[in-house]
Design a protein around this motif. Structure first.
Motif, PDB file in Angstrom:
ATOM      1  N   ARG A   1     -12.609  11.037   2.206  1.00  0.00           N
ATOM      2  CA  ARG A   1     -11.517  10.307   2.845  1.00  0.00           C
ATOM      3  C   ARG A   1     -11.999   9.801   4.211  1.00  0.00           C
ATOM      4  NH1 ARG A   1     -10.558  13.391  -1.694  1.00  0.00           N
ATOM      5  NH2 ARG A   1      -8.331  13.592  -2.208  1.00  0.00           N
TER       6      ARG A   1
ATOM      7  N   MET B   1       0.843  -1.191   0.000  1.00  0.00           N
ATOM      8  CA  MET B   1       0.000   0.000   0.000  1.00  0.00           C
ATOM      9  C   MET B   1       0.882   1.245   0.000  1.00  0.00           C
ATOM     10  SD  MET B   1      -3.011   1.140   2.711  1.00  0.00           S
ATOM     11  CE  MET B   1      -4.119  -0.176   2.214  1.00  0.00           C
ATOM     12  N   LYS B   2       0.555   2.204  -0.857  1.00  0.00           N
ATOM     13  CA  LYS B   2       1.298   3.456  -0.879  1.00  0.00           C
ATOM     14  C   LYS B   2       0.981   4.226   0.398  1.00  0.00           C
ATOM     15  CE  LYS B   2       2.534   7.441  -3.691  1.00  0.00           C
ATOM     16  NZ  LYS B   2       2.317   8.212  -4.926  1.00  0.00           N
ATOM     17  N   THR B   3       2.025   4.501   1.171  1.00  0.00           N
ATOM     18  CA  THR B   3       1.853   4.977   2.537  1.00  0.00           C
ATOM     19  C   THR B   3       2.721   6.189   2.804  1.00  0.00           C
ATOM     20  OG1 THR B   3       1.431   2.700   3.262  1.00  0.00           O
ATOM     21  CG2 THR B   3       2.032   4.282   4.964  1.00  0.00           C
TER      22      THR B   3
ATOM     23  N   ARG C   1      -9.758  -1.835   6.632  1.00  0.00           N
ATOM     24  CA  ARG C   1      -8.814  -1.603   5.528  1.00  0.00           C
ATOM     25  C   ARG C   1      -7.385  -1.425   6.038  1.00  0.00           C
ATOM     26  NH1 ARG C   1      -9.172   3.285   1.060  1.00  0.00           N
ATOM     27  NH2 ARG C   1      -7.375   2.622  -0.190  1.00  0.00           N
TER      28      ARG C   1
ATOM     29  N   GLU D   1      -4.940  10.093  -1.733  1.00  0.00           N
ATOM     30  CA  GLU D   1      -5.862   9.433  -2.652  1.00  0.00           C
ATOM     31  C   GLU D   1      -7.297   9.504  -2.131  1.00  0.00           C
ATOM     32  OE1 GLU D   1      -6.350   4.920  -3.218  1.00  0.00           O
ATOM     33  OE2 GLU D   1      -5.020   5.495  -4.860  1.00  0.00           O
TER      34      GLU D   1
ATOM     35  N   GLN E   1      -2.575   6.009  -0.088  1.00  0.00           N
ATOM     36  CA  GLN E   1      -3.801   5.338   0.349  1.00  0.00           C
ATOM     37  C   GLN E   1      -3.908   5.301   1.868  1.00  0.00           C
ATOM     38  OE1 GLN E   1      -2.106   2.102  -1.988  1.00  0.00           O
ATOM     39  NE2 GLN E   1      -4.160   1.706  -2.777  1.00  0.00           N
TER      40      GLN E   1
ATOM     41  N   GLY F   1      -8.803   7.255   0.680  1.00  0.00           N
ATOM     42  CA  GLY F   1      -7.700   6.883   1.551  1.00  0.00           C
ATOM     43  C   GLY F   1      -8.022   7.120   3.022  1.00  0.00           C
TER      44      GLY F   1
END
Length: 287
Positions: free
Chosen positions: A111, A1-3, A143, A83, A59, A86
């Motif tokens: 969000r 996951m892009k963090t 999530r 995002e 995200q 997110g």
């Protein structure tokens, strides 16, 4: 996951490292750029010079900063850049009020925000053994729960937005009482001429046992406090709990008293001492 991870203090630095080690693409931001550079050197990932750049397209955005106003500032910059859909996970210990405010702000722009204060101290963060108390939407929690497991031994959703922070207040109230009790027991043992290590060996195997007793008795006995969870931070946390109690009607007589004791420790110069330094005020002769 892009963090993204915002805030690389004694807790955030290792927590972000665990996220990177777990296979997430982590970008960090810290107000002191040199600390962000050290993090990248040690863990990989990337750093960016602004919050908006660090969270761009993320995200998951985790933050571990100082206080309510810091959280408001970070979230205001993060929400437009991350995002859509997110989740912001706030590990800062704050008021429940600010958690609810940030949850509402996130929802208005598509969000999610969950309050997720932690317990376990620096050692827990470094070893990936934190306890995380979460408030927020169940879908948002589901999530991010697998991501948070990178640095947690226990994670629990306690209810809607703010419930995590309210639970952290319970945690700090309980710790304050236990530390004061251990401090007084140790002080009494010394005044009674007892061998303190033997006293610990005896009472820590019975109903008096606690994490504070097992992990802090010896250093308290030796007057060592240059480590651990700082008195300044504890007073901030207890202040939040006492303010909430003034609203909900909870009677926190002992907590208020112990908060005052920590004020005395600050007056002794112990702002950054570990919270176990409550014993120092008992051992210091009153003028």
């Amino acid at each position: 996951m892009k963090t993204a991870f915002i805030g690389l203090g004694v807790m955030g630095f290792p927590m972000a490292g665990h996220l990177q080690a777990a296979g997430n693409a982590v970008t960090v931001f810290n107000r002191s750029p040199d600390k962000a550079a050290r993090w990248v050197e040690r863990h990989g990932g990337a750093s960016r010079p602004t919050i908006a750049e660090a969270v761009a397209g993320a995200q998951l955005v985790c933050l571990c900063v100082g206080n309510d106003d810091d959280v408001r500032d970070v979230v205001a910059q993060a929400l437009p850049a991350m995002e859509e859909g997110g989740v912001i996970v706030d590990h800062t210990t704050t008021s429940a009020t600010v958690a609810r405010e940030m949850d509402a702000a996130a929802r208005t722009v598509g969000r999610w925000f969950v309050d997720a204060p932690v317990s376990g101290g620096q050692a827990g963060a470094e070893n990936g053994q934190l306890t995380i108390m979460v408030g927020g939407d169940p879908a948002a929690y589901a999530r991010v729960e697998p991501m948070l497991a990178a640095y947690a031994k226990a994670i629990r959703l306690l209810g809607p937005s703010g419930a995590g922070q309210l639970t952290k207040m319970c945690n700090q109230i309980a710790i304050a009482g236990v530390v004061q009790g251990v401090a007084e027991a140790l002080h009494f043992a010394k005044r009674a001429g007892l061998p303190t290590d033997d006293v610990l060996a005896a009472i820590s195997k019975g109903a008096a046992q606690s994490w504070q007793m097992e992990n802090r008795w010896k250093t308290m006995s030796e007057g060592k406090f240059d480590f651990g969870f700082a008195v300044d931070w504890m007073r901030k946390d207890l202040g939040i709990a006492l303010a909430e109690a003034a609203v909900n009607g909870a009677n926190l007589q002992a907590t208020a008293l112990i908060d005052g004791f920590y004020g005395e420790v600050q007056g002794m110069g112990g702002h950054r001492w570990d919270t176990s330094s409550l014993v120092a005020r008992l051992e210091t002769p009153k003028s």
